[in-house]
Design an enzyme around this catalytic site. Structure first.
Site, PDB file in Angstrom:
ATOM      1  N   ILE A 138       0.842  -1.198   0.000  1.00 39.85           N
ATOM      2  CA  ILE A 138       0.000   0.000   0.000  1.00 39.85           C
ATOM      3  C   ILE A 138       0.876   1.245   0.000  1.00 39.85           C
ATOM      4  O   ILE A 138       1.910   1.293   0.668  1.00 39.85           O
ATOM      5  CB  ILE A 138      -0.895   0.024   1.265  1.00 39.85           C
ATOM      6  CG1 ILE A 138      -1.776  -1.225   1.329  1.00 39.85           C
ATOM      7  CG2 ILE A 138      -1.748   1.292   1.319  1.00 39.85           C
ATOM      8  CD1 ILE A 138      -2.352  -1.470   2.703  1.00 39.85           C
ATOM      9  N   CYS A 139       0.459   2.261  -0.756  1.00 38.23           N
ATOM     10  CA  CYS A 139       1.047   3.588  -0.661  1.00 38.23           C
ATOM     11  C   CYS A 139      -0.070   4.597  -0.901  1.00 38.23           C
ATOM     12  O   CYS A 139      -1.249   4.251  -0.769  1.00 38.23           O
ATOM     13  CB  CYS A 139       2.212   3.770  -1.644  1.00 38.23           C
ATOM     14  SG  CYS A 139       1.726   3.748  -3.380  1.00 38.23           S
ATOM     15  N   ARG A 140       0.257   5.809  -1.270  1.00 35.28           N
ATOM     16  CA  ARG A 140      -0.793   6.806  -1.468  1.00 35.28           C
ATOM     17  C   ARG A 140      -1.596   6.536  -2.735  1.00 35.28           C
ATOM     18  O   ARG A 140      -2.820   6.534  -2.721  1.00 35.28           O
ATOM     19  CB  ARG A 140      -0.193   8.207  -1.543  1.00 35.28           C
ATOM     20  CG  ARG A 140      -1.239   9.301  -1.839  1.00 35.28           C
ATOM     21  CD  ARG A 140      -0.608  10.657  -1.992  1.00 35.28           C
ATOM     22  NE  ARG A 140      -1.609  11.664  -2.333  1.00 35.28           N
ATOM     23  CZ  ARG A 140      -2.014  11.946  -3.565  1.00 35.28           C
ATOM     24  NH1 ARG A 140      -1.497  11.276  -4.598  1.00 35.28           N
ATOM     25  NH2 ARG A 140      -2.915  12.876  -3.798  1.00 35.28           N
TER      26      ARG A 140
END
Length: 202
Positions: free
Chosen positions: A76-78
């Site tokens: 997960i990231c932005r």
């Protein structure tokens, strides 16, 4: 992990949208979530149950993480860009069953999914836009007096083109190492201990 779980999870796509991940997390064979953003971004908002493993830490110690990650994993990231980079790093270690949350935390929030929130901070992508824009603006203004300064702006433009083509960002990596983005950075031993503790509780 049992053969039945491995068989069922292997059919899941490499890219998962927010509703698909929500459904999977509610199942008995839910995946582990690794958030590869900076500690400051993670503190501001993160998906409940996720672990913060900043991209630079994962890059430097991917073999150690490989030894502790043998179940399904969602990165997960932005927006999904850094998570995709992390997927490539782990793919080089032959780690199976690695997935990416498409659209990242932004898509998760848009879907109305729960987020744990803390102290607000600027996301890394926003910091990149500010710095790149400021350098371009200064370069243009300086070029009125010093003509060669226009090449400063041209260099930033070229860097942004390369970043888009390679789906990576050198400026972002540099900003991620700044003190305001590295506060409370988890160390390798702490992260591995937390992952091991999670294994025992599953």
């Amino acid at each position: 992990m049992s053969d039945s779980i491995s068989t069922s999870t292997s059919r899941r796509p490499a890219g998962l949208d927010a509703p698909a991940l929500q459904e999977w997390l509610a199942a008995p064979d839910g995946p582990r979530l690794l958030d590869v953003r900076t500690p400051a971004e993670f503190e501001a908002s993160h998906i409940p149950g996720s672990y913060n493993v900043p991209l630079d830490l994962l890059k430097e110690h991917r073999e150690e993480f490989r030894a502790h990650l043998d179940e399904d994993l969602v990165l997960i990231c932005r927006s999904g860009a850094r998570a995709t980079q992390a997927e490539g790093l782990l793919a080089a270690t032959d780690l199976p069953n690695v997935h990416v949350l498409v659209g990242g935390v932004t898509a998760w929030e848009s879907a109305g999914a729960p987020l744990n929130r803390g102290a607000e901070t600027w996301e890394l992508e926003r910091q990149v836009r500010l710095l790149a824009g400021a350098i371009v603006l200064v370069g243009v203004l300086l070029s009125i007096v010093v003509p060669w300064a226009k090449w400063i702006s041209a260099g930033i433009g070229a860097g942004l083109v390369v970043a888009a083509l390679t789906n990576s960002c050198l400026m972002g990596l540099m900003l991620a190492k700044m003190p305001w983005n590295r506060r409370e950075t988890p160390d390798l031993e702490t992260v591995l201990r937390d992952l091991a503790a999670a294994d025992e509780s599953r």
